[in-house]
Scaffold this motif. Sequence first.
Motif, PDB file in Angstrom:
ATOM      1  N   ARG A 287      -4.800   5.430  -8.512  1.00 47.80           N
ATOM      2  CA  ARG A 287      -5.695   5.352  -7.357  1.00 47.80           C
ATOM      3  C   ARG A 287      -6.371   3.989  -7.270  1.00 47.80           C
ATOM      4  NH1 ARG A 287      -8.882  10.898  -8.279  1.00 47.80           N
ATOM      5  NH2 ARG A 287      -7.996  10.548 -10.366  1.00 47.80           N
TER       6      ARG A 287
ATOM      7  N   ARG B 239       2.195   1.810  -3.481  1.00 43.35           N
ATOM      8  CA  ARG B 239       1.200   2.369  -4.403  1.00 43.35           C
ATOM      9  C   ARG B 239       0.891   3.824  -4.075  1.00 43.35           C
ATOM     10  NH1 ARG B 239       0.599  -1.393  -8.603  1.00 43.35           N
ATOM     11  NH2 ARG B 239       0.887  -3.460  -7.674  1.00 43.35           N
ATOM     12  N   GLN B 240       0.894   4.153  -2.791  1.00 41.08           N
ATOM     13  CA  GLN B 240       0.667   5.538  -2.393  1.00 41.08           C
ATOM     14  C   GLN B 240       1.771   6.447  -2.925  1.00 41.08           C
ATOM     15  OE1 GLN B 240      -1.836   6.990  -0.800  1.00 41.08           O
ATOM     16  NE2 GLN B 240      -0.856   9.001  -0.694  1.00 41.08           N
TER      17      GLN B 240
ATOM     18  N   LEU C 190       1.408   7.970  -6.412  1.00 39.58           N
ATOM     19  CA  LEU C 190       0.484   9.084  -6.590  1.00 39.58           C
ATOM     20  C   LEU C 190       1.149  10.438  -6.388  1.00 39.58           C
ATOM     21  CD1 LEU C 190      -2.637   7.631  -4.730  1.00 39.58           C
ATOM     22  CD2 LEU C 190      -2.559   8.278  -7.138  1.00 39.58           C
TER      23      LEU C 190
ATOM     24  N   LYS D 117      -3.897   1.558  -5.940  1.00 45.70           N
ATOM     25  CA  LYS D 117      -3.747   1.671  -4.491  1.00 45.70           C
ATOM     26  C   LYS D 117      -4.932   1.018  -3.771  1.00 45.70           C
ATOM     27  CE  LYS D 117      -3.940   4.961  -0.720  1.00 45.70           C
ATOM     28  NZ  LYS D 117      -4.267   6.345  -0.325  1.00 45.70           N
ATOM     29  N   LYS D 118      -6.155   1.223  -4.264  1.00 45.22           N
ATOM     30  CA  LYS D 118      -7.325   0.599  -3.648  1.00 45.22           C
ATOM     31  C   LYS D 118      -7.242  -0.925  -3.719  1.00 45.22           C
ATOM     32  CE  LYS D 118     -10.510   4.437  -4.558  1.00 45.22           C
ATOM     33  NZ  LYS D 118     -11.729   4.864  -5.305  1.00 45.22           N
TER      34      LYS D 118
ATOM     35  N   ILE E 145       0.843  -1.206   0.000  1.00 45.99           N
ATOM     36  CA  ILE E 145       0.000   0.000   0.000  1.00 45.99           C
ATOM     37  C   ILE E 145       0.872   1.247   0.000  1.00 45.99           C
ATOM     38  CG2 ILE E 145      -1.729   1.298   1.294  1.00 45.99           C
ATOM     39  CD1 ILE E 145      -2.792  -1.300   2.383  1.00 45.99           C
ATOM     40  N   ARG E 146       1.915   1.245   0.822  1.00 46.75           N
ATOM     41  CA  ARG E 146       2.828   2.395   0.856  1.00 46.75           C
ATOM     42  C   ARG E 146       3.465   2.618  -0.515  1.00 46.75           C
ATOM     43  NH1 ARG E 146       4.760  -0.251   5.848  1.00 46.75           N
ATOM     44  NH2 ARG E 146       3.749   0.720   7.635  1.00 46.75           N
TER      45      ARG E 146
END
Length: 465
Positions: A146, A82-83, A86, A149-150, A79-80
């Motif tokens: 996004r 993918r964040q 952005l 990330k989801k 998750i980090r």
Amino acid sequence: MASCIFYAGCKTPALVQSPQVKAVAPTYENNSDTSNTADIKWQEFFKDKYLVSLIDTALKNNQELSITLQEIEIARNEIRSRQGLLLPKVEAGGGIGIEKAARYTSQGAGDASTDITPGKEVPEWLPDYRLGAYATWELDVWKKLRNSKKAALDRYLATVEGRNFVITNLIAEIANAYYELLALDNQLDIVKQTIKLQQSALEIVKVQKQAARATELGVKKFEAEVLGSQSLEFDIQQKITAKENEINYLLGRYPQPVARDTTGFLSLTPSQVAAGIPSQLLKNRPDIKQAELELAAAKLDVNVARAEFYPSFNISAGVGFQAFTPGYLVKFPESLLASLVGDVAGPLINKNAIKAEYYNANARQIQAVYNYERTILNAYIEVATELSNLKNQQQFYTVKSQQVDALVKSIDISNDLFKSARADYFEVLMTQRDALESKLELIETRLHQFNSVTNIYRALGGGWK
């Protein structure tokens, strides 16, 4: 060119429609009671203090559970990652170099006529000093980043549910092994009692032989029966050792005795269970929630793969200082450099790789739908099967108890008849053998009851809360 890129990007291949998930059955055997045993914490569901202590130790030391926790950490780090995509990517740095331009080039010819100071030319070997910061940023116009990330977030939550499923199975596995250990202890006691009874009968037939009321055949038959029971005793002892080691393995420790209360296994009463309604499985079963989250992530993957057909928008910028001597490096504004570039790019021809990933994402989504449906079906069948099993085991235990009572009484009767020569040794042997087998089967039946209750608790999704 821009029109061609946009046209090519907006034209995406058609997908196979995902199947609809079938609805779960409304009830179990027309039972509409919503009381559910899965809502009970495992510390309250299991009453045996030794079993509670074993489960508590396993939840701290079990290696499989520890491995699952690391999988959760890996998913959290994803998750980090993918964040980070952005946000703009900013780098800072510097460099030192040296360059020689060929004389018969535009750069070389220009350098030959340029003076650094009056009366001096640019050196043939020209140093280069750089210091600055650079940034690149992809605008997430199509929500590709996004959605990615989801999807990572859903997979992280799925690994959490996977951990809960491991906990549920671990608790049930330890409970079943513990009850099997208690059953083996009680079977061992019954075998030892039977051996004493058989040895007593053997002494009687030896006395009768001396009095010419029995033959050597009878003596050997009784001896063989005693030896057979003794061999069964050693076999059960080995099973006890193996079961203790199995429990120790689940607890993450080396072989050692397992503390337990070995008395009164048949007098123990299995806990009452309430199955509730099948729709409650959707919120109680961790594996169902895990499959649901994986399905949600697979749907987002399709959107991410579709966005690859669309143009991407990027912004890049840089600011810093550059000069051929360190003294000029901080001279402002002559040594200042800056850039700002925006670009758009998209696939135009030869999009086979993007199409392949798009189709793969769709296929994985369909797989996730079937897996979700299969998980729900499996959960329902597990509960329905164990409910039926528990009901039949209760009836079987009642009948088997009556059989054991009758055979225990027949042992005393056969012994009295044998002493008065009104029954032969074969009838005594068969009576003792039948009684031993029925007692062992009675313990097995009680064990199956406990296992069935534990399995229902697991199938309903109990234990992880």
